[in-house]
Design an enzyme around this catalytic site. Structure first.
Site, PDB file in Angstrom:
ATOM      1  N   ASP A 279      40.528  41.366  46.776  1.00  0.00           N
ATOM      2  CA  ASP A 279      41.367  41.391  47.972  1.00  0.00           C
ATOM      3  C   ASP A 279      42.015  42.787  48.049  1.00  0.00           C
ATOM      4  OD1 ASP A 279      42.864  40.835  50.226  1.00  0.00           O
ATOM      5  OD2 ASP A 279      43.373  38.823  49.578  1.00  0.00           O
TER       6      ASP A 279
HETATM    7  C1  NOJ Z   1      44.407  40.603  52.656  1.00  0.00           C
HETATM    8  C2  NOJ Z   1      43.979  39.176  52.853  1.00  0.00           C
HETATM    9  O1  NOJ Z   1      44.460  38.370  51.795  1.00  0.00           O
HETATM   10  C3  NOJ Z   1      42.480  39.003  52.976  1.00  0.00           C
HETATM   11  O2  NOJ Z   1      42.197  37.673  53.327  1.00  0.00           O
HETATM   12  C4  NOJ Z   1      41.913  39.982  53.970  1.00  0.00           C
HETATM   13  O3  NOJ Z   1      40.531  39.772  54.115  1.00  0.00           O
HETATM   14  C5  NOJ Z   1      42.233  41.388  53.514  1.00  0.00           C
HETATM   15  N1  NOJ Z   1      43.673  41.568  53.438  1.00  0.00           N
HETATM   16  C6  NOJ Z   1      41.651  42.451  54.431  1.00  0.00           C
HETATM   17  O4  NOJ Z   1      42.324  42.476  55.636  1.00  0.00           O
END
Ligand code: NOJ
Length: 745
Positions: free
Chosen positions: A272
């Protein structure tokens, strides 16, 4: 050289030619924000980011980019990447394609509420087509995290509480995004997330730690990931939080023993955003260099980096012998393979001129309308108030802060939408009713205020807010007057879209702001009230359920949501959605779900709180329509089977109303004794059938060993017990029609 038998000669050769810095570059994904410096702040890291990323592209030190949705910009950056490295390796473009790109579909929890794999697959296939048309290759979706605590805002992105339904929805989304293989034309790589257990955050507070028992982990939280992997998902995103004291993105057991060895995942793993660097923030790694080593060695293949990547430290770590070079090669191979499967080595650019026509395709908007109609859940309909008859109504009052908010109609996690073409509930009702009745609108209350800004505010695309001098008394009075003078009051209430989603937990489930007062004041006029609810989580509807004759949960229904809602309210379409979670009475009951085990005092299972029943307001699987159904006695084709045997459960379902309708026949299973105590009821099968008025259909559902197998904490292994099994078949988790069968040794 670490190559799998399937690795092509091209990837093998390329890998052999790469230097360590070139390999490390392939493992870094950068955000490339199109956020105007004016909004982010000239000196902010985000405003500086584009320059830093372009420098890295020119050095050949980038494997992937995220957040670029303009095809011309995508081609410009791709050219920089290809010219920036001596092997001409293209970058992979990823993006949060969560419920549409230009055409916005109902939010994921709504799609799950359709209980219709076909609708879900079709919606995500359209989303993929639009995204691919602008040069995106990979969706950070589906989110397949089980959510049993509605305080957690990200419940809106998933499929709710149940591993069986969650698995069906996960597989349908992967098929929709990805087609039948990675690299299918017009499709995206699917990236199920967040591996794993993220939905069980302590107190429902996003990002907080998760403590999961092994049996919950294997039986409840993992099955949707397993289903997504079986459907062929090419990517997995690792989660942010501590899982049982070890951060998910630095957890070797989780990312290698479970994901690779137990689930057989063969694609690439991305963290993530910033989750590799965050291993230091978690006080797990000693510094960014240690964080990079621990993430890679745990099984991460690519780092998603908001700014300075931790993975840059891997070059020195290889020299110092801190990372296994076979592991490094394995990660690079996976990234090169995905690029090869997508055809990027031969065809890296997108046809920018063709994209607008794809984004504007009217068929996509029709798919969005149908998906919104299939997702809405009719929670309550006393005296068949719904459907309304447009010809019999003189005046319709449409009241509430969400009735005419385009931004709220499409929900969170959208970036490239077109608000001008978004149809609000008010627009939809006006268009449907035409000149058959008069439609009046009052906002009724101010937009509720958040206590802290949303993380998405920097896109400058926020939900509406009310001016400080908003006259609350006058607004309420106007709404009450409008309701008094109308034949029906349609109240559109709920949470604004920025009150839910990432980093948007709530500690109570009430209607935000003054909406409860508005509801009670309008109901006091005596005009029949239809409550149209926009939310991505259950709200406290105790008062509403006993005072408003009809309640329709429409979630955040998307670009054509208002049209779908009008069709449902006036009967041009009939609701068929079902709750993908148990609807609690109050926040004090959460977490509340249907698959609990039997207690030592089952006769009082409804009286655990002295102040309130411990039953839900609406059970899991609940949803009404404009006809009714009755169930015959279920039958099994064998009363005794062996451990590997399968029984077929059959039940006759009759449409007892005057209108054709869709019924979702659900099967719940209970094992009476065995190695572990098993839940009182678990969803283990369902079928959605259309039954003509007055007609009867026989529905067959098979129950094989896969639906009875479970992980037991007694043996710390998978079990398939000999036992007696109760089966209930019906319209929700409280289904009464019962049969049983026995599994023998
Ligand atoms: C953080 C989020 O937890 C995740 O789900 C997302 O895909 C990423 N940021 C990218 O935006």
């Amino acid at each position: 050289m670490n190559t799998s038998p399937a690795t092509s000669a091209r990837v093998t050769e390329l890998l052999a030619q790469l230097t360590v810095p070139e390999k490390v570059g392939q493992l870094i994904q950068y955000f490339y924000f199109g956020i105007p410096a004016a909004l982010a702040g000239e000196e902010s890291e985000i405003a500086q980011q584009p320059r830093a990323v372009e420098d890295a592209l020119a050095r050949g030190a980038v494997g992937s980019l995220l957040f670029v949705t303009d095809p011309a910009e995508n081609n410009r950056l791709q050219k920089l990447a290809i010219e920036g490295n001596r092997h001409g390796i293209p970058v992979l473009f990823g993006f949060d394609v969560i419920h549409g790109l230009r055409t916005i579909f109902p939010v994921p929890i709504a799609l799950a509420a359709s209980w219709d794999a076909g609708t879900i697959e079709e919606a995500q296939a359209v989303a993929a087509r639009e995204a691919r048309a602008v040069g995106i290759h990979w969706a950070f979706a589906p989110m397949v995290d089980i959510a049993r605590d509605p305080r957690w805002g990200r419940m809106i992105e998933g499929a709710g509480e149940d591993p069986f339904l969650g698995s069906v929805v996960a597989a349908a989304q992967v098929r929709g995004f990805q087609g039948d293989h990675v690299g299918a034309p017009g499709h995206l790589v699917a990236g199920p997330k967040h591996f794993a257990g993220y939905g069980a955050a302590l107190g429902g507070r996003d990002y907080d730690e998760v403590d999961l028992s092994d049996q919950e982990f294997w039986n409840t939280y993992l099955p949707p990931f397993a289903a997504a992997i079986d459907a062929g998902a090419g990517n997995i995103m690792s989660a942010y939080m501590d899982l049982n004291g070890v951060p998910a993105s630095g957890n070797h057991w989780l990312l290698t023993e479970v994901l690779r060895d137990a689930l057989g995942f063969d694609g690439f793993v991305v963290t993530d955003a910033n989750a590799a660097k965050d291993l230091e923030t978690h006080h797990f790694a000693s510094d960014a260099a240690d964080a990079a080593v621990r993430a890679l060695n745990a099984g991460v293949d690519m780092e998603m980096a908001i700014a300075q990547p931790a993975f840059e430290n891997l070059v020195a770590a290889v020299e110092n012998g801190l990372v296994d070079t076979a592991r490094l090669d394995d990660a690079v191979r996976r990234v090169l393979e995905i690029k090869e499967k997508l055809g990027l080595f031969d065809d890296p650019y997108v046809d920018a001129a063709a994209s607008e026509a794809v984004l504007a395709d009217p068929a996509h908007r029709e798919t969005a309308r149908r998906a919104a109609e299939r997702s809405a859940v009719l929670l309550h309909n006393d005296g068949s108030v719904l459907p309304l008859d447009a010809d019999a109504l003189g005046t319709v009052a449409v009241i509430g802060p969400l009735a005419d908010s385009k931004r709220d109609t499409i929900g969170p996690w959208v970036f490239d939408h077109d608000l001008d073409e978004t149809v609000t509930v008010l627009d939809g009702i006006r268009a449907f009713v035409g000149d058959r009745a008069q439609v009046v609108h009052e906002q009724g209350v101010a937009y509720p205020k958040r206590t802290f800004p949303s993380m998405f505010d920097m896109w400058g695309d926020t939900s509406p807010t009310s001016a400080p001098d908003f006259d609350a008394e006058a607004a309420l009075e106007a709404a009450v007057n409008a309701a008094s003078a109308a034949d029906v009051a349609i109240l559109v209430l709920g949470e604004q879209q920025d009150m839910i989603g990432e980093n948007a937990s709530r500690s109570d489930l009430s209607l935000p702001g003054d909406q409860q007062t508005l509801l009670e004041s309008v109901a006091a006029t005596g005009t029949p009230v239809v409550l149209v609810l926009m939310s991505g989580r259950p709200l406290d509807l105790r008062w509403a359920a006993s005072h408003a004759p009809a309640i329709l949960e429409v979630w955040y229904p998307g670009t054509r949501g208002g049209e779908a809602v009008a069709n449902l309210l006036f009967g041009a379409a009939a609701p068929s959605g079902r709750l993908p979670f148990t609807w609690p009475r109050s926040v004090g009951q959460v977490p509340l779900h249907h698959a609990v085990t039997r207690s030592h005092a089952p006769q009082d299972q409804v009286h655990r709180y002295w102040n309130e029943e411990s039953t839900p307001l609406f059970p899991f699987g609940h949803g009404l329509t404009y006809t009714s159904f009755s169930y015959g006695e279920p039958r099994v084709d064998a009363e005794r089977i062996g451990r590997d045997g399968t029984v077929t459960v059959s039940v006759d379902v009759t449409n007892t109303g005057a209108r054709d309708g869709v019924e979702t026949v659900q099967l719940y299973l209970h094992q009476r004794f065995g190695t572990s105590s098993r839940p009182l009821r678990q969803l283990k099968g369902f079928r959605q059938v259309t039954i003509g008025a007055g007609a009867t259909t026989t529905v067959d559902i098979e129950l094989g060993p896969d639906q009875r197998r479970y992980w037991s904490a007694a043996t710390r292994d998978w079990m398939l017990d000999a036992s007696t099994f109760d089966v209930w078949v019906g319209a929700d988790a409280h289904a009464a029609a019962h049969t049983e069968f026995t599994v023998t040794d």
